[in-house]
Every structure is written in C-alpha cells, then in structure tokens.
Scaffold this motif. Structure first.
Motif, mmCIF file in Angstrom:
data_model
loop_
_atom_site.group_PDB
_atom_site.id
_atom_site.type_symbol
_atom_site.label_atom_id
_atom_site.label_comp_id
_atom_site.label_asym_id
_atom_site.label_seq_id
_atom_site.Cartn_x
_atom_site.Cartn_y
_atom_site.Cartn_z
ATOM 1 N N TYR A 11 -1.897 3.964 3.202
ATOM 2 C CA TYR A 11 -1.319 2.623 3.273
ATOM 3 C C TYR A 11 -1.783 1.843 4.510
ATOM 4 O O TYR A 11 -1.389 0.705 4.715
ATOM 5 C CB TYR A 11 0.213 2.714 3.251
ATOM 6 N N HIS A 59 7.522 3.586 -0.823
ATOM 7 C CA HIS A 59 7.701 3.206 0.587
ATOM 8 C C HIS A 59 8.033 1.724 0.705
ATOM 9 O O HIS A 59 8.942 1.323 1.452
ATOM 10 C CB HIS A 59 6.432 3.555 1.369
ATOM 11 N N VAL A 60 7.305 0.882 -0.029
ATOM 12 C CA VAL A 60 7.556 -0.562 0.008
ATOM 13 C C VAL A 60 8.949 -0.871 -0.534
ATOM 14 O O VAL A 60 9.692 -1.683 0.039
ATOM 15 C CB VAL A 60 6.479 -1.309 -0.808
ATOM 16 N N CYS A 111 3.331 5.506 -2.002
ATOM 17 C CA CYS A 111 3.079 4.294 -1.212
ATOM 18 C C CYS A 111 3.913 3.128 -1.738
ATOM 19 O O CYS A 111 4.487 2.358 -0.958
ATOM 20 C CB CYS A 111 1.591 3.943 -1.258
#
Length: 264
Positions: free
Chosen positions: A107, A76-77, A73
C-alpha cells in the motif's frame, strides 16, 4: 459450522469469482463467530454480500501471494477511513511472519506503523493451535514456492441438544503433495483442497500446485468425509478436474462455486 465460498478462482479473479476467500462461521451458544480463510484480490467486495465488515472476528492467511491476501489493503482503508468510525478495534490477522511488512509495502506505507493500527498481526507457528470463540485453528507447513505456506485445519465445537459437537474443516491453501497436507486434513468432515493443475499438462512443474488426482489421493489418505476442490484457474476444465480426482477418491466430491454455502 458453515462454509461460504466468497472466492475460489485460482491465481487471479475470474469472471464468475474473486480469488481465494472463504467465510467460516460457527455458533458458540452465545453468538455466531465469523472468520475468513484468506482474503485474495477481488474478495472484499463480494464478502460484503454475506456479512458486514465489522462482523469479521479474525482473518487467517495461508500465504502471501496476492490471490490469497491482497484485499487486506482494501480492508485497511475500510477500517481507517470509515467516516462513522470503526468501533470494533483492530482486526486480528494470523499469517506468515512477513505479513505486516508485506501489506504495508503493497500500500506504499512506512513499515512503522504500517497497518498495525487497523490490524492486530500474529505470526503462525507450525502446528500451534489458535483458539478463537468456538474455533481451534492450526497451521501446517506445506509445499509452495514462498517462504511460508500453510494448510489450515479449522475445528469448531458447537452446542447441540445432545451436547457439544466438533466438526473439522481442512483447507489446503496452495500446495503440492506433501505429508503435512495429509496431516492437516486427517479425518476432516470437509477437505477444501486446491486443484490448480491438470494431469499431463502440468507434469513438469513440481512443488507448486495439486492436480485433481493428487488432491483425491491426499483426501483418500487422510480419510476425509467430503472433498471440495477449489482454486481452479479460469483456463481449467472443472469436469476434467473432477474426473482426475475420482481416479483416487471415491467419497463425496464436488467443485467449489462462489456464492454457495455448505454445512460442514
């Protein structure tokens, strides 16, 4: 082939280590390739001590418990919101069939597109090898209370002055004793094997984790050259774990330590 322990704390991050994450690197003669085995909670920050995030060639997930996958997660950012852009394209991720949906849900994203614009998700097929650069990565189903859990066999062929040499790293993921674990580890140069339970303390729990003794027995049956015990929770005694393993395995034996690198 080199193995760097990014995180090895069992079930959740500890004061000295993130949860499970292992950086494996190998040279194909043209460049160094870098893959991650698991990306558990707390691992993403520590991983940046050893590599740029843009240098990740692929991620291979053993299963979908948070201590093995949740920092996807955060990655991903990093990919989506990097102000300078992300030039490398989508990061390949191999894992169980539910990986893409699980990460999107974690998320709070809609399942479509979820994280598919940042990651190129692929589903494991049992015993079906994945070839990437100098690596051949093969998943073996193991015994753990999730829908899909895998041990991962990593073979790397690298050039030497005397010709190509192949080394083998086997990673247990999370598992109790099973024939497939031995199959994944057979003949490995290094066996990175979980040992989250203790003999006597956890005998009533079946099908979840190994003890040091059971890890040692698997290593002996698989005839591995070196055994590196990992995934010890903070409440475990590492000396006790090693002593348990020594009952059933007489080869090169140690406990994984975050920040340490090994030549496989």
């Amino acid at each position: 082939m080199n193995l760097t322990i990014i995180g090895c704390s069992g079930s959740f991050p500890g004061p000295q280590s993130p949860a499970s994450c292992y950086l494996v690197s190998a040279d194909d003669g043209e460049r160094i390739w870098r893959i991650l085995l698991d990306l558990g909670n707390g691992a993403l920050g520590t991983a940046q001590r050893y590599m740029e995030l843009e240098d990740i060639d692929a991620i291979f997930l053993s299963h979908l418990h948070p201590d093995h996958c949740m920092d996807l997660c955060g990655l991903h950012v990093a990919v989506r919101w990097n102000p300078g852009g992300w030039a490398k394209g989508r990061i390949p991720v191999w894992g169980p069939a539910a990986t893409a949906d699980r990460m999107a849900t974690a998320y709070g994203l809609e399942l479509d597109p979820g994280m598919t614009e940042e990651f190129d998700f692929h589903h494991w097929s049992e015993r079906e090898p994945v070839k990437l650069g100098p690596f051949t990565i093969t998943p073996y189903p193991v015994r753990h209370p999730v829908e899909e859990a895998y041990a991962i066999r990593v073979e790397a062929t690298e050039p030497t002055p005397d010709g190509p040499v192949t080394r083998v790293l086997a990673y247990s993921g999370d598992t109790d004793s099973c024939p497939e674990l031995v199959e994944a580890a057979t003949g490995a140069d290094m066996f990175l094997c979980e040992a989250a339970f203790h003999e006597g303390r956890d005998d009533a729990v079946d099908g979840v984790h190994l003890t040091g003794k059971r890890a040692g027995a698997a290593a002996t049956e698989a005839q591995v050259r070196r055994l590196l015990l990992t995934h010890l929770p903070v409440w475990n005694d590492s000396v006790r774990t090693v002593n348990e393993a020594r009952e059933t395995y007489q080869g090169d034996l140690a406990v994984a330590v975050a920040g340490v690198s090994y030549i496989v």
